[in-house]
Write a protein that holds these residues in place. Sequence first.
Motif, PDB file in Angstrom:
ATOM      1  N   HIS A 254     -35.331 -10.626  42.571  1.00  0.00           N
ATOM      2  CA  HIS A 254     -34.556 -11.513  41.702  1.00  0.00           C
ATOM      3  C   HIS A 254     -33.461 -10.781  40.934  1.00  0.00           C
ATOM      4  O   HIS A 254     -32.463 -11.387  40.533  1.00  0.00           O
ATOM      5  CB  HIS A 254     -35.487 -12.238  40.718  1.00  0.00           C
ATOM      6  N   GLU A 255     -33.616  -9.476  40.755  1.00  0.00           N
ATOM      7  CA  GLU A 255     -32.605  -8.709  40.029  1.00  0.00           C
ATOM      8  C   GLU A 255     -31.363  -8.435  40.868  1.00  0.00           C
ATOM      9  O   GLU A 255     -30.367  -7.933  40.354  1.00  0.00           O
ATOM     10  CB  GLU A 255     -33.206  -7.385  39.560  1.00  0.00           C
ATOM     11  N   HIS A 256     -31.415  -8.754  42.161  1.00  0.00           N
ATOM     12  CA  HIS A 256     -30.311  -8.419  43.067  1.00  0.00           C
ATOM     13  C   HIS A 256     -29.722  -9.664  43.723  1.00  0.00           C
ATOM     14  O   HIS A 256     -29.217  -9.597  44.836  1.00  0.00           O
ATOM     15  CB  HIS A 256     -30.809  -7.458  44.151  1.00  0.00           C
ATOM     16  N   LEU A 257     -29.771 -10.787  43.029  1.00  0.00           N
ATOM     17  CA  LEU A 257     -29.323 -12.047  43.615  1.00  0.00           C
ATOM     18  C   LEU A 257     -28.116 -12.606  42.873  1.00  0.00           C
ATOM     19  O   LEU A 257     -28.085 -13.771  42.492  1.00  0.00           O
ATOM     20  CB  LEU A 257     -30.470 -13.065  43.610  1.00  0.00           C
ATOM     21  N   ASP A 258     -27.108 -11.786  42.705  1.00  0.00           N
ATOM     22  CA  ASP A 258     -25.919 -12.229  41.983  1.00  0.00           C
ATOM     23  C   ASP A 258     -25.195 -13.358  42.704  1.00  0.00           C
ATOM     24  O   ASP A 258     -24.497 -14.154  42.089  1.00  0.00           O
ATOM     25  CB  ASP A 258     -24.956 -11.053  41.787  1.00  0.00           C
ATOM     26  N   GLY A 259     -25.337 -13.424  44.032  1.00  0.00           N
ATOM     27  CA  GLY A 259     -24.644 -14.452  44.797  1.00  0.00           C
ATOM     28  C   GLY A 259     -25.430 -15.738  44.942  1.00  0.00           C
ATOM     29  O   GLY A 259     -25.053 -16.598  45.729  1.00  0.00           O
ATOM     30  N   THR A 260     -26.516 -15.872  44.192  1.00  0.00           N
ATOM     31  CA  THR A 260     -27.375 -17.050  44.312  1.00  0.00           C
ATOM     32  C   THR A 260     -27.319 -17.870  43.035  1.00  0.00           C
ATOM     33  O   THR A 260     -27.389 -17.321  41.931  1.00  0.00           O
ATOM     34  CB  THR A 260     -28.829 -16.624  44.583  1.00  0.00           C
ATOM     35  N   SER A 261     -27.203 -19.181  43.173  1.00  0.00           N
ATOM     36  CA  SER A 261     -27.110 -20.047  42.001  1.00  0.00           C
ATOM     37  C   SER A 261     -28.455 -20.179  41.299  1.00  0.00           C
ATOM     38  O   SER A 261     -28.595 -19.868  40.119  1.00  0.00           O
ATOM     39  CB  SER A 261     -26.595 -21.425  42.418  1.00  0.00           C
ATOM     40  N   SER A 309     -43.269 -23.787  35.937  1.00  0.00           N
ATOM     41  CA  SER A 309     -42.455 -23.483  34.763  1.00  0.00           C
ATOM     42  C   SER A 309     -41.013 -23.368  35.231  1.00  0.00           C
ATOM     43  O   SER A 309     -40.747 -22.843  36.315  1.00  0.00           O
ATOM     44  CB  SER A 309     -42.883 -22.161  34.109  1.00  0.00           C
ATOM     45  N   ALA A 310     -40.085 -23.851  34.429  1.00  0.00           N
ATOM     46  CA  ALA A 310     -38.675 -23.786  34.812  1.00  0.00           C
ATOM     47  C   ALA A 310     -37.823 -23.545  33.580  1.00  0.00           C
ATOM     48  O   ALA A 310     -38.107 -24.084  32.500  1.00  0.00           O
ATOM     49  CB  ALA A 310     -38.254 -25.069  35.518  1.00  0.00           C
ATOM     50  N   PHE A 311     -36.784 -22.737  33.755  1.00  0.00           N
ATOM     51  CA  PHE A 311     -35.920 -22.357  32.646  1.00  0.00           C
ATOM     52  C   PHE A 311     -34.466 -22.385  33.108  1.00  0.00           C
ATOM     53  O   PHE A 311     -34.157 -21.992  34.235  1.00  0.00           O
ATOM     54  CB  PHE A 311     -36.260 -20.947  32.150  1.00  0.00           C
ATOM     55  N   VAL A 312     -33.596 -22.842  32.230  1.00  0.00           N
ATOM     56  CA  VAL A 312     -32.159 -22.776  32.482  1.00  0.00           C
ATOM     57  C   VAL A 312     -31.601 -21.661  31.609  1.00  0.00           C
ATOM     58  O   VAL A 312     -31.770 -21.671  30.385  1.00  0.00           O
ATOM     59  CB  VAL A 312     -31.467 -24.110  32.155  1.00  0.00           C
ATOM     60  N   ILE A 313     -30.972 -20.685  32.255  1.00  0.00           N
ATOM     61  CA  ILE A 313     -30.443 -19.531  31.533  1.00  0.00           C
ATOM     62  C   ILE A 313     -28.965 -19.365  31.870  1.00  0.00           C
ATOM     63  O   ILE A 313     -28.443 -19.994  32.798  1.00  0.00           O
ATOM     64  CB  ILE A 313     -31.207 -18.240  31.895  1.00  0.00           C
ATOM     65  N   ASP A 314     -28.301 -18.509  31.115  1.00  0.00           N
ATOM     66  CA  ASP A 314     -26.917 -18.181  31.435  1.00  0.00           C
ATOM     67  C   ASP A 314     -26.877 -17.406  32.745  1.00  0.00           C
ATOM     68  O   ASP A 314     -27.688 -16.502  32.971  1.00  0.00           O
ATOM     69  CB  ASP A 314     -26.288 -17.341  30.324  1.00  0.00           C
ATOM     70  N   ALA A 315     -25.956 -17.773  33.617  1.00  0.00           N
ATOM     71  CA  ALA A 315     -25.804 -17.040  34.874  1.00  0.00           C
ATOM     72  C   ALA A 315     -25.299 -15.641  34.572  1.00  0.00           C
ATOM     73  O   ALA A 315     -24.553 -15.415  33.621  1.00  0.00           O
ATOM     74  CB  ALA A 315     -24.832 -17.773  35.789  1.00  0.00           C
ATOM     75  N   TYR A 316     -25.719 -14.696  35.409  1.00  0.00           N
ATOM     76  CA  TYR A 316     -25.301 -13.311  35.189  1.00  0.00           C
ATOM     77  C   TYR A 316     -24.860 -12.706  36.492  1.00  0.00           C
ATOM     78  O   TYR A 316     -24.999 -13.316  37.544  1.00  0.00           O
ATOM     79  CB  TYR A 316     -26.429 -12.471  34.597  1.00  0.00           C
TER      80      TYR A 316
END
Length: 316
Positions: A254-261, A309-316
């Motif tokens: 998950h730390e390497h998925l910059d191209g994923t929404s 569980s689900a969370f909406v966070i700022d995209a990074y």
Amino acid sequence: MDDEIRVRDGAAEYRLPDWASALIWLGAWCRSYAAPGKRLVAFAVLPTRDLAASFACLGSLIEGSRRFKDSLSWSRFRALPTGSVVFWKQPPGTRTFSGTVIGFGRREGSGEFIRIETKLRSKNMAGLVQEISEHAFDRYLFTVEQPPSANRTDTYRKAESFFNHLLGKCDPKWLWADGAEALVVTSIAKFELNQEGVSLLTTGEPSVALSDVLCIARNKSQSHSKIRISHPRGNIVGTFPLAILDGPEAFYVHEHLDGTSNILVVSDRSEYRADIHDTVVQLKGMAAADAGSSPAGIPNTFPPGIEISAFVIDAY
């Protein structure tokens, strides 16, 4: 809709289990969520995850078919860099051609055109340059993914029939258009083994193997697919509306998925370790106070043993 799907496992046939319906809904929701500058991260913990990611993939396909817009318009095609490899079918036949974009031009009175160096098997015709105008573009079916082989085309036809009967008439271009609806990161061998002997069917229609319905291909391949699959230690590249991380080893990707929404993490109860829980707690602290409206079609209850569980966070 889920009531219309039946499962055939070997000789047995039965209605779609509630847990599978829940995963289809979850995959569809995670595929559909879109808010500027935001990312949805969801966790599903189940008694077992043997086919959970497969049904989440099915949900992402269902949602992707609903949201489809013809992907390779002239404007997008025009933006391809010189040297890009493209594929197309040339009217009126069905033969597939491939070539390399070598430039664009414009003629007075006839507008823009693209110049392609065609790759042909005949040495006498190697390097043939073809010019296709903007006005003629819609007569060709262009893709940047290699079209399916004859055998794969038959598989796609079966999947197309399944989705048409399940959803009503789908856009006929959707299944054949570039772009996957999700990337699933998992142990590929186990993922494929779990699907063996499992088929889906709708009322009055023949069954289709689950593996065929998903229209899946390796992420490192240029071949056409609607779901991409990669091992956690694979070279995970590309842009996807959803990544499904199947199991604890996949979770670390998950730390390497910059191209994923958006991200959906699937694990069984025995795999829900302290480091995964710590990430959930961290995300809870980062989550947006206002995540927008409640997701459409959310089940009134989830089957016993499933925690989400689900969370909406700022995209990074």
